[in-house]
Motif scaffolding. Structure first.
Motif, PDB file in Angstrom:
ATOM      1  N   LEU A  17      25.679  21.062  44.236  1.00  0.00           N
ATOM      2  CA  LEU A  17      26.254  19.846  44.806  1.00  0.00           C
ATOM      3  C   LEU A  17      25.334  19.193  45.826  1.00  0.00           C
ATOM      4  CD1 LEU A  17      29.868  21.180  45.462  1.00  0.00           C
ATOM      5  CD2 LEU A  17      29.075  19.864  43.476  1.00  0.00           C
ATOM      6  N   ASN A  18      25.519  17.893  45.963  1.00  0.00           N
ATOM      7  CA  ASN A  18      24.884  17.105  47.015  1.00  0.00           C
ATOM      8  C   ASN A  18      25.578  15.752  46.993  1.00  0.00           C
ATOM      9  OD1 ASN A  18      23.191  16.175  49.050  1.00  0.00           O
ATOM     10  ND2 ASN A  18      21.319  16.845  48.039  1.00  0.00           N
ATOM     11  N   ASP A  19      25.264  14.907  47.959  1.00  0.00           N
ATOM     12  CA  ASP A  19      25.676  13.514  47.893  1.00  0.00           C
ATOM     13  C   ASP A  19      25.205  12.977  46.541  1.00  0.00           C
ATOM     14  OD1 ASP A  19      25.859  10.745  48.078  1.00  0.00           O
ATOM     15  OD2 ASP A  19      24.712  10.603  49.925  1.00  0.00           O
ATOM     16  N   SER A  20      26.092  12.344  45.797  1.00  0.00           N
ATOM     17  CA  SER A  20      25.747  11.916  44.432  1.00  0.00           C
ATOM     18  C   SER A  20      24.526  11.010  44.393  1.00  0.00           C
ATOM     19  CB  SER A  20      26.936  11.207  43.780  1.00  0.00           C
ATOM     20  OG  SER A  20      27.221   9.998  44.452  1.00  0.00           O
ATOM     21  N   LYS A  21      24.302  10.246  45.460  1.00  0.00           N
ATOM     22  CA  LYS A  21      23.146   9.330  45.488  1.00  0.00           C
ATOM     23  C   LYS A  21      21.828  10.090  45.595  1.00  0.00           C
ATOM     24  CE  LYS A  21      24.972   7.059  49.006  1.00  0.00           C
ATOM     25  NZ  LYS A  21      26.328   7.656  49.056  1.00  0.00           N
ATOM     26  N   LYS A  22      21.891  11.346  46.005  1.00  0.00           N
ATOM     27  CA  LYS A  22      20.668  12.146  46.166  1.00  0.00           C
ATOM     28  C   LYS A  22      20.366  13.021  44.958  1.00  0.00           C
ATOM     29  CE  LYS A  22      20.987  12.178  51.181  1.00  0.00           C
ATOM     30  NZ  LYS A  22      21.132  12.998  52.391  1.00  0.00           N
ATOM     31  N   LEU A  23      21.235  12.974  43.946  1.00  0.00           N
ATOM     32  CA  LEU A  23      21.027  13.752  42.725  1.00  0.00           C
ATOM     33  C   LEU A  23      20.556  12.832  41.605  1.00  0.00           C
ATOM     34  CD1 LEU A  23      24.299  15.899  42.714  1.00  0.00           C
ATOM     35  CD2 LEU A  23      21.999  16.710  43.265  1.00  0.00           C
ATOM     36  N   SER A  24      19.718  13.339  40.741  1.00  0.00           N
ATOM     37  CA  SER A  24      19.336  12.572  39.554  1.00  0.00           C
ATOM     38  C   SER A  24      20.561  12.412  38.654  1.00  0.00           C
ATOM     39  CB  SER A  24      18.230  13.297  38.787  1.00  0.00           C
ATOM     40  OG  SER A  24      18.746  14.495  38.217  1.00  0.00           O
ATOM     41  N   GLU A  25      20.502  11.450  37.757  1.00  0.00           N
ATOM     42  CA  GLU A  25      21.621  11.250  36.835  1.00  0.00           C
ATOM     43  C   GLU A  25      21.895  12.518  36.028  1.00  0.00           C
ATOM     44  OE1 GLU A  25      23.160   8.311  33.237  1.00  0.00           O
ATOM     45  OE2 GLU A  25      21.143   8.060  34.030  1.00  0.00           O
ATOM     46  N   LYS A  26      20.831  13.181  35.592  1.00  0.00           N
ATOM     47  CA  LYS A  26      20.986  14.405  34.801  1.00  0.00           C
ATOM     48  C   LYS A  26      21.704  15.487  35.608  1.00  0.00           C
ATOM     49  CE  LYS A  26      18.284  17.735  32.100  1.00  0.00           C
ATOM     50  NZ  LYS A  26      16.944  18.140  31.644  1.00  0.00           N
ATOM     51  N   LYS A  27      21.328  15.657  36.873  1.00  0.00           N
ATOM     52  CA  LYS A  27      21.967  16.675  37.717  1.00  0.00           C
ATOM     53  C   LYS A  27      23.406  16.309  38.055  1.00  0.00           C
ATOM     54  CE  LYS A  27      17.930  18.875  39.743  1.00  0.00           C
ATOM     55  NZ  LYS A  27      17.199  19.208  40.979  1.00  0.00           N
ATOM     56  N   ARG A  28      23.658  15.006  38.239  1.00  0.00           N
ATOM     57  CA  ARG A  28      25.041  14.570  38.504  1.00  0.00           C
ATOM     58  C   ARG A  28      25.949  14.892  37.324  1.00  0.00           C
ATOM     59  NH1 ARG A  28      22.837   9.758  40.812  1.00  0.00           N
ATOM     60  NH2 ARG A  28      23.137   8.645  38.835  1.00  0.00           N
ATOM     61  N   VAL A  29      25.483  14.567  36.127  1.00  0.00           N
ATOM     62  CA  VAL A  29      26.297  14.793  34.931  1.00  0.00           C
ATOM     63  C   VAL A  29      26.534  16.291  34.717  1.00  0.00           C
ATOM     64  CG1 VAL A  29      26.343  14.545  32.420  1.00  0.00           C
ATOM     65  CG2 VAL A  29      25.665  12.606  33.855  1.00  0.00           C
ATOM     66  N   ALA A  30      25.498  17.087  34.955  1.00  0.00           N
ATOM     67  CA  ALA A  30      25.645  18.544  34.813  1.00  0.00           C
ATOM     68  C   ALA A  30      26.633  19.090  35.846  1.00  0.00           C
ATOM     69  CB  ALA A  30      24.287  19.221  34.953  1.00  0.00           C
ATOM     70  N   ALA A  31      26.529  18.613  37.082  1.00  0.00           N
ATOM     71  CA  ALA A  31      27.448  19.068  38.126  1.00  0.00           C
ATOM     72  C   ALA A  31      28.876  18.623  37.828  1.00  0.00           C
ATOM     73  CB  ALA A  31      27.005  18.535  39.489  1.00  0.00           C
ATOM     74  N   GLU A  32      29.030  17.402  37.315  1.00  0.00           N
ATOM     75  CA  GLU A  32      30.359  16.898  36.978  1.00  0.00           C
ATOM     76  C   GLU A  32      31.050  17.825  35.982  1.00  0.00           C
ATOM     77  OE1 GLU A  32      32.439  13.075  34.798  1.00  0.00           O
ATOM     78  OE2 GLU A  32      30.777  14.180  33.935  1.00  0.00           O
ATOM     79  N   ALA A  33      30.304  18.302  34.994  1.00  0.00           N
ATOM     80  CA  ALA A  33      30.895  19.185  33.979  1.00  0.00           C
ATOM     81  C   ALA A  33      31.424  20.473  34.617  1.00  0.00           C
ATOM     82  CB  ALA A  33      29.864  19.510  32.899  1.00  0.00           C
ATOM     83  N   VAL A  34      30.682  21.022  35.572  1.00  0.00           N
ATOM     84  CA  VAL A  34      31.105  22.258  36.237  1.00  0.00           C
ATOM     85  C   VAL A  34      32.321  21.983  37.131  1.00  0.00           C
ATOM     86  CG1 VAL A  34      30.395  24.137  37.771  1.00  0.00           C
ATOM     87  CG2 VAL A  34      28.746  23.169  36.147  1.00  0.00           C
ATOM     88  N   ILE A  35      32.297  20.860  37.834  1.00  0.00           N
ATOM     89  CA  ILE A  35      33.435  20.492  38.686  1.00  0.00           C
ATOM     90  C   ILE A  35      34.697  20.375  37.840  1.00  0.00           C
ATOM     91  CG2 ILE A  35      34.410  18.682  40.164  1.00  0.00           C
ATOM     92  CD1 ILE A  35      31.382  18.018  40.882  1.00  0.00           C
ATOM     93  N   LYS A  36      34.599  19.662  36.736  1.00  0.00           N
ATOM     94  CA  LYS A  36      35.782  19.445  35.895  1.00  0.00           C
ATOM     95  C   LYS A  36      36.280  20.738  35.265  1.00  0.00           C
ATOM     96  CE  LYS A  36      35.410  14.551  34.832  1.00  0.00           C
ATOM     97  NZ  LYS A  36      35.270  13.522  33.774  1.00  0.00           N
ATOM     98  N   GLU A  37      35.386  21.674  35.025  1.00  0.00           N
ATOM     99  CA  GLU A  37      35.770  22.946  34.428  1.00  0.00           C
ATOM    100  C   GLU A  37      36.421  23.891  35.438  1.00  0.00           C
ATOM    101  OE1 GLU A  37      33.620  26.920  32.577  1.00  0.00           O
ATOM    102  OE2 GLU A  37      32.516  25.042  32.560  1.00  0.00           O
ATOM    103  N   ARG A  38      35.924  23.890  36.682  1.00  0.00           N
ATOM    104  CA  ARG A  38      36.322  24.936  37.626  1.00  0.00           C
ATOM    105  C   ARG A  38      37.163  24.473  38.808  1.00  0.00           C
ATOM    106  NH1 ARG A  38      31.276  28.879  38.565  1.00  0.00           N
ATOM    107  NH2 ARG A  38      32.934  29.940  39.700  1.00  0.00           N
ATOM    108  N   ALA A  39      37.048  23.207  39.165  1.00  0.00           N
ATOM    109  CA  ALA A  39      37.743  22.711  40.356  1.00  0.00           C
ATOM    110  C   ALA A  39      39.040  22.014  39.977  1.00  0.00           C
ATOM    111  CB  ALA A  39      36.826  21.747  41.111  1.00  0.00           C
TER     112      ALA A  39
END
Length: 195
Positions: free
Chosen positions: A35-57
């Motif tokens: 995780l990080n502020d979304s503006k500090k993550l690349s699009e690829k990292k944001r999309v990957a993190a989103e998948a984990v958030i939606k799966e676990r949170a």
């Protein structure tokens, strides 16, 4: 047990399209290093993190469209999107708690919002500027909101290709302003914003 709920928005500054808001409670074992502020993550990292958030949170997404923004102003539309995100998240609260070994009756929610204003939600809430760079739950909410809004604007780009929404996502770039002056506002333009 107090569960921290993070709020953040995406799209307050653009001249077109909706404002989106994320609301997230992370489980204790969430891999916060992604995780990080979304503006500090690349699009690829944001999309990957989103998948984990939606799966676990436990998460919710709220949207207020351009017409709502024009009708009630961007701040109130943002607060509305946050309330919608909260309501969506809380619809799954009991089941999520049970799946994580938490008795829902023993759990309460306390919210942290990135910014200076709290939405009207039925829990303790505090607003803190730059919270999206400090609190993992707010970072996660930032990612949910940003990825969702980017997808919406890419969809609008296919409907209104002349405006370049896939590139600038509706933000007030020179290109966006130029095309609005040349061919007029798009059907998703925020007419209460000057372009």
């Amino acid at each position: 047990m107090i569960l921290t709920c993070g709020f953040d928005e995406a799209g307050r500054g653009p001249l077109a399209g909706p404002v989106t808001a994320g609301c997230v409670i992370l489980p204790a074992d969430f891999p916060v290093e992604i995780l990080n502020d979304s503006k500090k993550l690349s699009e690829k990292k944001r999309v990957a993190a989103e998948a984990v958030i939606k799966e676990r949170a436990l998460w919710g997404l709220g949207i207020a469209d351009h017409k709502t923004i024009d009708a009630i102003n961007i701040l109130q539309a943002t607060m509305l999107a946050m309330r919608r995100a909260y309501d969506q998240m809380m619809a799954g609260f009991d089941a999520w708690c049970a799946a994580h070994g938490i008795a829902p009756v023993d759990a309460s929610v306390a919210a942290i919002v990135d910014g200076t204003t709290c939405p009207d939600v039925p829990c303790a809430c505090r607003a803190e500027p730059k919270a999206d760079g400090t609190y993992p739950a707010v970072m996660a909410a930032s990612i949910i909101a940003k990825v969702a809004r980017d997808r919406i604007m890419q969809d609008y780009d296919r409907l209104y290709p002349a405006y370049g929404y896939a590139r600038h996502k509706g933000y007030p770039t020179a290109e966006h302003r130029r095309v609005c002056h040349e061919i007029g506002p798009s059907p998703i333009q925020r007419l209460s914003f000057s372009f």
